[in-house]
Design a protein around this motif. Structure first.
Motif, PDB file in Angstrom:
ATOM      1  N   VAL A 172       0.935  -1.247   0.127  1.00  0.00           N
ATOM      2  CA  VAL A 172       0.010   0.088   0.190  1.00  0.00           C
ATOM      3  C   VAL A 172       0.870   1.347  -0.004  1.00  0.00           C
ATOM      4  CG1 VAL A 172      -1.646   1.322   1.276  1.00  0.00           C
ATOM      5  CG2 VAL A 172      -1.860  -1.099   1.112  1.00  0.00           C
ATOM      6  N   ASN A 173       1.781   1.248   0.523  1.00  0.00           N
ATOM      7  CA  ASN A 173       2.814   2.480   0.806  1.00  0.00           C
ATOM      8  C   ASN A 173       3.336   2.613  -0.454  1.00  0.00           C
ATOM      9  OD1 ASN A 173       3.976   4.546   2.280  1.00  0.00           O
ATOM     10  ND2 ASN A 173       6.027   3.384   2.164  1.00  0.00           N
ATOM     11  N   ARG A 174       3.619   2.020  -1.438  1.00  0.00           N
ATOM     12  CA  ARG A 174       4.109   2.037  -2.625  1.00  0.00           C
ATOM     13  C   ARG A 174       3.210   3.084  -3.445  1.00  0.00           C
ATOM     14  NH1 ARG A 174       3.774  -3.013  -5.251  1.00  0.00           N
ATOM     15  NH2 ARG A 174       5.220  -3.603  -3.827  1.00  0.00           N
ATOM     16  N   TYR A 175       1.818   3.177  -3.214  1.00  0.00           N
ATOM     17  CA  TYR A 175       1.022   4.049  -3.954  1.00  0.00           C
ATOM     18  C   TYR A 175       0.992   5.304  -3.047  1.00  0.00           C
ATOM     19  CZ  TYR A 175      -0.086  -0.231  -6.679  1.00  0.00           C
ATOM     20  OH  TYR A 175       0.136  -1.136  -7.495  1.00  0.00           O
ATOM     21  N   THR A 176       1.426   5.433  -2.111  1.00  0.00           N
ATOM     22  CA  THR A 176       1.305   6.633  -1.191  1.00  0.00           C
ATOM     23  C   THR A 176       2.477   7.597  -1.596  1.00  0.00           C
ATOM     24  OG1 THR A 176       0.521   5.202   0.598  1.00  0.00           O
ATOM     25  CG2 THR A 176       1.328   7.509   1.206  1.00  0.00           C
ATOM     26  N   PHE A 177       2.285   8.821  -2.022  1.00  0.00           N
ATOM     27  CA  PHE A 177       3.349   9.677  -2.412  1.00  0.00           C
ATOM     28  C   PHE A 177       3.409  11.194  -1.489  1.00  0.00           C
ATOM     29  CE2 PHE A 177      -0.295  11.124  -4.923  1.00  0.00           C
ATOM     30  CZ  PHE A 177      -0.142  12.535  -4.809  1.00  0.00           C
ATOM     31  N   GLN A 178       2.299  11.356  -0.604  1.00  0.00           N
ATOM     32  CA  GLN A 178       2.313  12.398   0.522  1.00  0.00           C
ATOM     33  C   GLN A 178       1.525  12.155   1.428  1.00  0.00           C
ATOM     34  OE1 GLN A 178       1.308  16.175  -1.128  1.00  0.00           O
ATOM     35  NE2 GLN A 178       2.064  17.230   0.467  1.00  0.00           N
ATOM     36  N   ARG A 179       1.884  12.538   2.661  1.00  0.00           N
ATOM     37  CA  ARG A 179       1.324  12.463   4.065  1.00  0.00           C
ATOM     38  C   ARG A 179       1.303  13.329   4.806  1.00  0.00           C
ATOM     39  NH1 ARG A 179       4.326   8.095   3.471  1.00  0.00           N
ATOM     40  NH2 ARG A 179       5.926   7.864   5.115  1.00  0.00           N
ATOM     41  N   TYR A 180       0.526  13.908   5.594  1.00  0.00           N
ATOM     42  CA  TYR A 180       0.637  14.976   6.660  1.00  0.00           C
ATOM     43  C   TYR A 180      -0.560  14.927   7.369  1.00  0.00           C
ATOM     44  CZ  TYR A 180      -2.114  17.864   3.640  1.00  0.00           C
ATOM     45  OH  TYR A 180      -3.055  18.490   2.875  1.00  0.00           O
ATOM     46  N   VAL A 181      -0.231  15.688   8.597  1.00  0.00           N
ATOM     47  CA  VAL A 181      -1.232  15.682   9.900  1.00  0.00           C
ATOM     48  C   VAL A 181      -1.717  17.026   9.806  1.00  0.00           C
ATOM     49  CG1 VAL A 181      -2.106  15.330  12.068  1.00  0.00           C
ATOM     50  CG2 VAL A 181      -0.785  13.536  10.465  1.00  0.00           C
ATOM     51  N   THR A 182      -2.723  17.663   9.944  1.00  0.00           N
ATOM     52  CA  THR A 182      -3.136  19.130  10.246  1.00  0.00           C
ATOM     53  C   THR A 182      -3.008  19.217  11.882  1.00  0.00           C
ATOM     54  OG1 THR A 182      -5.215  18.437  10.002  1.00  0.00           O
ATOM     55  CG2 THR A 182      -4.372  19.496   8.121  1.00  0.00           C
ATOM     56  N   PRO A 183      -3.087  20.219  12.384  1.00  0.00           N
ATOM     57  CA  PRO A 183      -3.218  20.308  13.916  1.00  0.00           C
ATOM     58  C   PRO A 183      -4.484  20.052  14.311  1.00  0.00           C
ATOM     59  CG  PRO A 183      -2.265  22.501  12.764  1.00  0.00           C
ATOM     60  CD  PRO A 183      -2.763  21.519  11.731  1.00  0.00           C
ATOM     61  N   ASP A 184      -5.509  19.986  13.613  1.00  0.00           N
ATOM     62  CA  ASP A 184      -6.665  19.317  14.297  1.00  0.00           C
ATOM     63  C   ASP A 184      -6.671  17.955  14.362  1.00  0.00           C
ATOM     64  OD1 ASP A 184      -6.861  19.199  11.495  1.00  0.00           O
ATOM     65  OD2 ASP A 184      -8.864  19.723  11.443  1.00  0.00           O
ATOM     66  N   GLY A 185      -5.729  17.221  13.945  1.00  0.00           N
ATOM     67  CA  GLY A 185      -5.531  15.925  13.972  1.00  0.00           C
ATOM     68  C   GLY A 185      -6.151  14.979  12.676  1.00  0.00           C
ATOM     69  N   VAL A 186      -6.358  15.605  11.655  1.00  0.00           N
ATOM     70  CA  VAL A 186      -6.568  14.766  10.488  1.00  0.00           C
ATOM     71  C   VAL A 186      -5.661  14.604   9.647  1.00  0.00           C
ATOM     72  CG1 VAL A 186      -8.013  15.007   8.314  1.00  0.00           C
ATOM     73  CG2 VAL A 186      -8.886  16.187  10.541  1.00  0.00           C
ATOM     74  N   MET A 187      -5.417  13.202   9.451  1.00  0.00           N
ATOM     75  CA  MET A 187      -4.194  12.930   8.535  1.00  0.00           C
ATOM     76  C   MET A 187      -4.737  12.927   7.047  1.00  0.00           C
ATOM     77  SD  MET A 187      -1.867   9.275   8.914  1.00  0.00           S
ATOM     78  CE  MET A 187      -0.305   9.245   8.346  1.00  0.00           C
ATOM     79  N   HIS A 188      -3.858  13.587   6.139  1.00  0.00           N
ATOM     80  CA  HIS A 188      -4.160  13.456   4.797  1.00  0.00           C
ATOM     81  C   HIS A 188      -3.141  12.460   4.080  1.00  0.00           C
ATOM     82  CE1 HIS A 188      -6.860  16.887   4.999  1.00  0.00           C
ATOM     83  NE2 HIS A 188      -6.066  17.337   6.175  1.00  0.00           N
ATOM     84  N   VAL A 189      -3.726  11.711   3.347  1.00  0.00           N
ATOM     85  CA  VAL A 189      -2.915  10.944   2.624  1.00  0.00           C
ATOM     86  C   VAL A 189      -3.233  10.866   1.238  1.00  0.00           C
ATOM     87  CG1 VAL A 189      -2.032   8.217   2.380  1.00  0.00           C
ATOM     88  CG2 VAL A 189      -2.928   9.312   4.636  1.00  0.00           C
ATOM     89  N   HIS A 190      -2.057  10.857   0.533  1.00  0.00           N
ATOM     90  CA  HIS A 190      -2.481  11.307  -1.022  1.00  0.00           C
ATOM     91  C   HIS A 190      -1.873   9.873  -1.645  1.00  0.00           C
ATOM     92  CE1 HIS A 190      -2.860  15.594  -1.324  1.00  0.00           C
ATOM     93  NE2 HIS A 190      -2.209  15.452   0.066  1.00  0.00           N
ATOM     94  N   ILE A 191      -2.850   9.128  -2.268  1.00  0.00           N
ATOM     95  CA  ILE A 191      -2.803   7.862  -2.950  1.00  0.00           C
ATOM     96  C   ILE A 191      -2.921   8.066  -4.541  1.00  0.00           C
ATOM     97  CG2 ILE A 191      -3.553   5.514  -3.137  1.00  0.00           C
ATOM     98  CD1 ILE A 191      -3.010   5.943  -0.349  1.00  0.00           C
ATOM     99  N   THR A 192      -2.151   7.132  -5.162  1.00  0.00           N
ATOM    100  CA  THR A 192      -2.096   7.395  -6.672  1.00  0.00           C
ATOM    101  C   THR A 192      -3.231   6.464  -7.388  1.00  0.00           C
ATOM    102  OG1 THR A 192      -0.298   5.833  -6.790  1.00  0.00           O
ATOM    103  CG2 THR A 192       0.295   8.131  -6.856  1.00  0.00           C
ATOM    104  N   SER A 193      -3.747   5.335  -6.465  1.00  0.00           N
ATOM    105  CA  SER A 193      -4.683   4.441  -7.103  1.00  0.00           C
ATOM    106  C   SER A 193      -6.034   4.674  -6.533  1.00  0.00           C
ATOM    107  CB  SER A 193      -4.349   2.864  -6.820  1.00  0.00           C
ATOM    108  OG  SER A 193      -5.290   2.091  -7.120  1.00  0.00           O
ATOM    109  N   SER A 194      -7.007   5.166  -7.566  1.00  0.00           N
ATOM    110  CA  SER A 194      -8.405   5.406  -6.863  1.00  0.00           C
ATOM    111  C   SER A 194      -8.824   4.191  -6.164  1.00  0.00           C
ATOM    112  CB  SER A 194      -9.179   5.955  -8.085  1.00  0.00           C
ATOM    113  OG  SER A 194      -9.219   5.029  -8.991  1.00  0.00           O
ATOM    114  N   ALA A 195      -8.594   2.912  -6.924  1.00  0.00           N
ATOM    115  CA  ALA A 195      -9.220   1.608  -6.489  1.00  0.00           C
ATOM    116  C   ALA A 195      -8.705   1.648  -4.794  1.00  0.00           C
ATOM    117  CB  ALA A 195      -8.880   0.703  -7.067  1.00  0.00           C
ATOM    118  N   LEU A 196      -7.446   1.871  -4.615  1.00  0.00           N
ATOM    119  CA  LEU A 196      -6.986   1.470  -3.218  1.00  0.00           C
ATOM    120  C   LEU A 196      -7.434   2.715  -2.311  1.00  0.00           C
ATOM    121  CD1 LEU A 196      -4.964   0.182  -1.484  1.00  0.00           C
ATOM    122  CD2 LEU A 196      -2.975   1.709  -2.319  1.00  0.00           C
ATOM    123  N   LYS A 197      -7.632   3.836  -2.933  1.00  0.00           N
ATOM    124  CA  LYS A 197      -8.265   4.923  -1.988  1.00  0.00           C
ATOM    125  C   LYS A 197      -9.376   4.538  -1.597  1.00  0.00           C
ATOM    126  CE  LYS A 197      -7.921   8.704  -4.317  1.00  0.00           C
ATOM    127  NZ  LYS A 197      -7.918   9.791  -5.180  1.00  0.00           N
TER     128      LYS A 197
END
Length: 97
Positions: free
Chosen positions: A43-68
């Motif tokens: 799964v990590n192979r399709y992850t190209f960016q991730r970050y967490v905002t101060p309100d505790g929401v983790m944003h993960v950018h995935i290249t595969s829509s099916a995996l998303k």
């Protein structure tokens, strides 16, 4: 002078971070760092960016829509696993982009 019990470096570091008031920020950074361990290398192979905002929401950018779509079904389980691994309630939700 009063003698105290010896402390490990990890205990001293954690106390210093707590006094500085950055334990939440550190926990959010740990959550991003352990993402590959939680989801695995496939799964990590399709992850190209991730970050967490101060309100505790983790944003993960995935290249595969099916995996998303598949990961969105497991959102609550992933949040629980990340928080358990970090040792605090660092993540409230995950958004997949």
């Amino acid at each position: 002078m009063k003698r105290t019990e010896p402390k490990s470096f990890a205990q001293i570091f954690d106390e210093g971070m707590e006094r500085a008031g950055v334990t939440d920020t550190l926990a959010r950074h740990r959550a991003c760092y352990i993402w590959p361990e939680i989801v695995g290398p496939g799964v990590n192979r399709y992850t190209f960016q991730r970050y967490v905002t101060p309100d505790g929401v983790m944003h993960v950018h995935i290249t595969s829509s099916a995996l998303k779509q598949e990961l969105s079904f497991h959102r609550t389980r992933l949040v629980e696993q990340i928080n358990r691994a970090v040792g605090s309630q660092a993540i409230n939700d995950i958004e997949f982009h």
